[in-house]
Design a protein around this motif. Structure first.
Motif, PDB file in Angstrom:
ATOM      1  N   PRO A  58       0.829  -1.205   0.000  1.00 15.67           N
ATOM      2  CA  PRO A  58       0.000   0.000   0.000  1.00 15.67           C
ATOM      3  C   PRO A  58       0.864   1.256   0.000  1.00 15.67           C
ATOM      4  O   PRO A  58       1.908   1.298   0.638  1.00 15.67           O
ATOM      5  CB  PRO A  58      -0.785  -0.119   1.310  1.00 15.67           C
ATOM      6  N   LEU A  59       0.419   2.255  -0.739  1.00 17.09           N
ATOM      7  CA  LEU A  59       1.071   3.552  -0.680  1.00 17.09           C
ATOM      8  C   LEU A  59       0.554   4.320   0.537  1.00 17.09           C
ATOM      9  O   LEU A  59      -0.555   4.077   1.007  1.00 17.09           O
ATOM     10  CB  LEU A  59       0.797   4.344  -1.955  1.00 17.09           C
ATOM     11  N   PRO A  60       1.347   5.242   1.056  1.00 22.78           N
ATOM     12  CA  PRO A  60       0.927   5.993   2.246  1.00 22.78           C
ATOM     13  C   PRO A  60      -0.363   6.779   2.005  1.00 22.78           C
ATOM     14  O   PRO A  60      -0.614   7.270   0.900  1.00 22.78           O
ATOM     15  CB  PRO A  60       2.103   6.948   2.495  1.00 22.78           C
ATOM     16  N   GLU A  61      -1.149   6.919   3.046  1.00 25.14           N
ATOM     17  CA  GLU A  61      -2.412   7.636   2.920  1.00 25.14           C
ATOM     18  C   GLU A  61      -2.211   9.132   2.700  1.00 25.14           C
ATOM     19  O   GLU A  61      -3.133   9.829   2.275  1.00 25.14           O
ATOM     20  CB  GLU A  61      -3.282   7.399   4.159  1.00 25.14           C
ATOM     21  N   PHE A 111       8.002   8.345   8.661  1.00 29.52           N
ATOM     22  CA  PHE A 111       7.498   9.675   9.032  1.00 29.52           C
ATOM     23  C   PHE A 111       5.982   9.595   9.201  1.00 29.52           C
ATOM     24  O   PHE A 111       5.217  10.128   8.387  1.00 29.52           O
ATOM     25  CB  PHE A 111       7.858  10.714   7.959  1.00 29.52           C
ATOM     26  N   PRO A 112       5.518   8.938  10.256  1.00 29.51           N
ATOM     27  CA  PRO A 112       4.069   8.736  10.434  1.00 29.51           C
ATOM     28  C   PRO A 112       3.292  10.024  10.665  1.00 29.51           C
ATOM     29  O   PRO A 112       2.067  10.040  10.536  1.00 29.51           O
ATOM     30  CB  PRO A 112       3.994   7.822  11.668  1.00 29.51           C
ATOM     31  N   ASP A 113       3.980  11.125  10.985  1.00 28.47           N
ATOM     32  CA  ASP A 113       3.277  12.389  11.227  1.00 28.47           C
ATOM     33  C   ASP A 113       2.845  13.078   9.939  1.00 28.47           C
ATOM     34  O   ASP A 113       2.031  14.009   9.982  1.00 28.47           O
ATOM     35  CB  ASP A 113       4.170  13.351  12.020  1.00 28.47           C
ATOM     36  N   LEU A 164      10.684   5.113  -7.006  1.00 24.93           N
ATOM     37  CA  LEU A 164       9.849   6.192  -6.498  1.00 24.93           C
ATOM     38  C   LEU A 164       8.811   5.648  -5.527  1.00 24.93           C
ATOM     39  O   LEU A 164       8.625   6.175  -4.421  1.00 24.93           O
ATOM     40  CB  LEU A 164       9.171   6.895  -7.675  1.00 24.93           C
ATOM     41  N   LYS A 165       8.159   4.573  -5.924  1.00 21.05           N
ATOM     42  CA  LYS A 165       7.133   3.964  -5.072  1.00 21.05           C
ATOM     43  C   LYS A 165       7.744   3.443  -3.775  1.00 21.05           C
ATOM     44  O   LYS A 165       7.215   3.665  -2.675  1.00 21.05           O
ATOM     45  CB  LYS A 165       6.445   2.842  -5.821  1.00 21.05           C
ATOM     46  N   LYS A 166       8.870   2.776  -3.870  1.00 19.61           N
ATOM     47  CA  LYS A 166       9.506   2.223  -2.673  1.00 19.61           C
ATOM     48  C   LYS A 166       9.893   3.314  -1.684  1.00 19.61           C
ATOM     49  O   LYS A 166       9.693   3.189  -0.469  1.00 19.61           O
ATOM     50  CB  LYS A 166      10.753   1.418  -3.070  1.00 19.61           C
ATOM     51  N   ILE A 167      10.457   4.397  -2.202  1.00 17.05           N
ATOM     52  CA  ILE A 167      10.893   5.491  -1.320  1.00 17.05           C
ATOM     53  C   ILE A 167       9.699   6.126  -0.632  1.00 17.05           C
ATOM     54  O   ILE A 167       9.739   6.401   0.579  1.00 17.05           O
ATOM     55  CB  ILE A 167      11.699   6.528  -2.122  1.00 17.05           C
ATOM     56  N   LEU A 168       8.606   6.329  -1.359  1.00 16.30           N
ATOM     57  CA  LEU A 168       7.418   6.931  -0.757  1.00 16.30           C
ATOM     58  C   LEU A 168       6.826   6.027   0.320  1.00 16.30           C
ATOM     59  O   LEU A 168       6.358   6.501   1.363  1.00 16.30           O
ATOM     60  CB  LEU A 168       6.376   7.232  -1.836  1.00 16.30           C
ATOM     61  N   ILE A 169       6.844   4.725   0.084  1.00 15.53           N
ATOM     62  CA  ILE A 169       6.352   3.780   1.099  1.00 15.53           C
ATOM     63  C   ILE A 169       7.215   3.851   2.353  1.00 15.53           C
ATOM     64  O   ILE A 169       6.702   3.873   3.485  1.00 15.53           O
ATOM     65  CB  ILE A 169       6.306   2.348   0.533  1.00 15.53           C
ATOM     66  N   CYS A 170       8.517   3.923   2.178  1.00 10.72           N
ATOM     67  CA  CYS A 170       9.421   4.007   3.333  1.00 10.72           C
ATOM     68  C   CYS A 170       9.276   5.342   4.062  1.00 10.72           C
ATOM     69  O   CYS A 170       9.370   5.387   5.298  1.00 10.72           O
ATOM     70  CB  CYS A 170      10.873   3.795   2.887  1.00 10.72           C
ATOM     71  N   VAL A 171       9.041   6.408   3.312  1.00 13.44           N
ATOM     72  CA  VAL A 171       8.786   7.706   3.950  1.00 13.44           C
ATOM     73  C   VAL A 171       7.540   7.613   4.827  1.00 13.44           C
ATOM     74  O   VAL A 171       7.524   8.073   5.981  1.00 13.44           O
ATOM     75  CB  VAL A 171       8.621   8.823   2.891  1.00 13.44           C
ATOM     76  N   GLY A 172       6.484   6.991   4.294  1.00 15.95           N
ATOM     77  CA  GLY A 172       5.266   6.817   5.078  1.00 15.95           C
ATOM     78  C   GLY A 172       5.495   5.981   6.317  1.00 15.95           C
ATOM     79  O   GLY A 172       4.889   6.210   7.374  1.00 15.95           O
ATOM     80  N   ASN A 173       6.406   5.011   6.211  1.00 20.26           N
ATOM     81  CA  ASN A 173       6.709   4.128   7.341  1.00 20.26           C
ATOM     82  C   ASN A 173       7.510   4.846   8.418  1.00 20.26           C
ATOM     83  O   ASN A 173       7.288   4.633   9.619  1.00 20.26           O
ATOM     84  CB  ASN A 173       7.475   2.908   6.813  1.00 20.26           C
TER      85      ASN A 173
END
Length: 628
Positions: A151-154, A185-187, A174-183
């Motif tokens: 899933p991509l971050p909300e 940086f939950p704020d 790009l997708k992987k980095i965004l997923i890790c950012v969401g993981n």
């Protein structure tokens, strides 16, 4: 969290899963310009491939800057020019000059090195995820899976996903980095600019881990009065309101065109970041990114304002009649190469003189506070001033609803959220100055409307509460802020703002050790102005000390060291009458009976007389803002 689908929707005129051809992207952006593809159309916008493809996501990173780029779709390639050995050790001021002139574009290797070094120098939170953390988290998330089922971050809800000529591996990264950012940086709850910045950084990153570390530092930046990336819907909306305020001040012709043709002006301005990091072709967007890294968000406001000015030059009022301004602006930006080169665009952007970074931050904070008071903190739409002034229910003895909409379009964004509220009217409350004060005190800001016996209509937007006049006793001087302005409605519609709106470079930041000057007495000024003899006082109001913890007002004069002390006389009141604008004359002055007035050129607003110089008041109204 929403799950990622696997099949790409069929694009108009193309097979399922196909990328549009470069020549046809961006609304016909011309030869040699890289398209900005937007993939997917679900509520959480996602990057998805054709049914024939899958993402084999593993923990390995692909080495080599440029590995993620589809070179067949790139515009003119950067040259591998010789690099000066001392380029990265040059003073920051010189680096800014080089970035503005496009020096990085001479060498892909140089741009990659400069990006990495500049981002490593960004002041950020002590605990900020780096490349090692990324490799660990990527291994944990993707190590055992071979298909794109993540899933991509909300926070990407409703956000577009430009790919800027990335190849399939680049889109996957790009997708992987965004997923890790969401993981990690939950704020972050809303960040529409983030996918574009990651995509641009991937062009100049050695691997995914370096790209992730660099974007993390931009996210975690904690420099005072600035931020690189907004991370909530509230912050994003406040920045859109701030851009609207700046457009209102610095692009009056474009603002007037948009306000007259669009039902929701804010909706148009809310796209300002998308113009830069979605609609601009790659070789324009990357030049914006060059200066953005060195100069922060203030430069984004400048470039977006330059685009707005260029748009106004390229379209006539007749051509815009009945058109969708929002879509028309987007198409214009996508085809910007037909109108102006990137060098000329940046030159015009840096010719726009904005206030300091701190002053813009104060405006952003004021807009944020207004949104919170209105309850707009989560993803939702907000009213335009067109809706705030209800055509059916608005009633004034001086202006029509349409004229009030024009006035409402001039006021700062944070106040145009609220509908007008009649506070005082000479037809209902009588011609009493004391009654005027008692009805208006407690309201900030207010709009003053005057209709003369000759049928002329003029007025003023007044940023401060009239009770401020009491703070220095009976001889209180001028008060207010640089957001005050005067205007005419009939026979001509025109606005006259504080002189330093047009020339902010003349108002230097005030040093901490500055001593305050005494304020002129409005009593003495009124005595001369209403008899036809203006007084040019050389005194400046005494700034009121701020209570601890209170946000300093936007464009408060104590923030500036002004070359002329007569250029900050915004508003004053006493038992003898009221004055608006000073220095060489008063823009408006009224006697204690609110029956006679005078208008002259003044230094504060650099206005001509707003009506006949000596006039009789037929009607006077004061409007406030109805905050539920």
């Amino acid at each position: 969290m929403l799950q990622v689908g696997l099949s790409l929707p069929r694009s108009p005129g193309g097979a399922a899963g196909s990328f549009p051809a470069a020549e046809g992207d961006g609304g016909g952006s011309g030869q040699g310009l890289c398209p900005t593809e937007v993939l997917g159309s679900s509520p959480v916008t996602i990057v998805i491939t054709s049914e024939a493809d899958t993402w084999d996501i593993d923990a390995s990173s692909c080495l080599g800057s440029g590995h993620f780029v589809d070179w067949d779709r790139m515009p003119d390639l950067e040259q591998q020019a010789p690099i000066s050995q001392d380029i990265l050790s040059k003073p920051r001021k010189e680096l800014k000059k080089l970035a503005r002139e496009g020096y990085w574009a001479a060498s892909r290797t140089l741009r990659a090195q400069v990006y990495h070094q500049l981002i490593q120098q960004v002041a950020c939170r002590l605990v900020t995820p780096d490349a090692l953390v990324y490799r660990d988290v990527a291994n944990r998330l993707f190590g055992k899976l071979s298909v794109s089922s993540h899933p991509l971050p909300e926070f990407l809800e409703g956000c577009s996903m430009p790919t800027y000529c990335l190849n399939l591996e680049g889109v996957t990264a790009l997708k992987k980095i965004l997923i890790c950012v969401g993981n990690l940086f939950p704020d972050i709850t809303y960040s529409p600019i983030l996918p574009s910045l990651v995509a641009l950084l991937l062009h100049y990153s050695e691997d995914e881990a370096q790209c992730f570390e660099n974007i993390s530092r931009l996210i975690a930046s904690n420099a005072p009065h600035t931020s690189y990336i907004e991370q909530s819907f509230l912050a994003h909306q406040a920045s859109c309101m701030t851009f609207g305020d700046l457009a209102n001040k610095h692009c009056p012709a474009a603002h007037k065109l948009i306000a007259s043709t669009s039902e929701n002006v804010f909706e148009v301005y809310s796209e300002w970041l998308s113009w830069l990091f979605h609609d601009l072709p790659f070789n324009y967007a990357i030049r914006v990114f060059d200066v953005y890294l060195l100069e922060g968000r203030k430069v984004l406001y400048r470039i977006a304002l330059a685009l707005l000015k260029q748009y106004r030059l390229s379209v006539t009022s007749a051509e815009s009649e009945g058109t969708d301004i929002k879509a028309d602006l987007q198409a214009f930006v996508q085809n910007i190469a037909e109108h102006v080169t990137v060098d000329k665009l940046l030159e015009r952007a840096f010719g726009i003189r904005l206030f300091s970074r701190k002053e813009i931050w104060l405006l952003q904070m004021a807009n944020r506070k207004a949104l919170m008071e209105r309850g707009i903190t989560m993803v939702q739409s907000r009213q335009s001033f067109h809706l705030a002034v209800d055509i059916q229910n608005f009633s004034s003895s001086i202006v029509t609803a349409q004229e009030m909409r024009i006035i409402w379009s001039w006021i700062p964004e944070r106040f145009s959220l609220f509908p007008p509220l009649l506070l005082f009217s000479t037809s209902e409350d009588g011609c009493s100055l004391q009654r005027f004060y008692s009805c208006c005190e407690g309201y900030e800001p207010t709009v003053l409307l005057i209709k003369t016996a000759e049928g002329e209509v003029c007025g003023a937007f007044l940023s401060s509460d009239w009770s401020e006049r009491k703070k220095s006793g009976a001889t209180s001087g001028f008060f207010g802020t640089g957001e005050c302005f005067v205007f005419t409605v009939r026979p001509e519609t025109e606005r006259y703002e504080w002189v330093f709106i047009k020339k902010p470079e003349l108002a230097k930041a005030v040093p901490r050790s500055r001593q305050c000057s005494p304020s002129p007495s409005p009593t003495s000024l009124l005595g001369s102005s209403l008899t036809g003899h203006s007084t040019s006082s050389n005194c400046l109001t005494v700034p009121t000390p701020q209570r601890k913890g209170r946000l300093s007002p936007f464009l408060a004069i104590r923030h500036f060291l002004l070359p002329s002390k007569t250029a900050s006389m915004f508003m004053a009141g006493s038992r003898e009458g009221i004055i608006i604008g000073g220095g060489g004359g008063q823009a408006l002055s009224l006697d204690a009976n609110l029956l006679w007035g005078r208008t002259e050129h003044c230094e504060t607003f650099d206005n001509p007389p707003l009506c006949q110089e000596n006039f009789k008041v037929q009607l006077l109204e004061v409007w406030g803002f109805q905050n539920p």
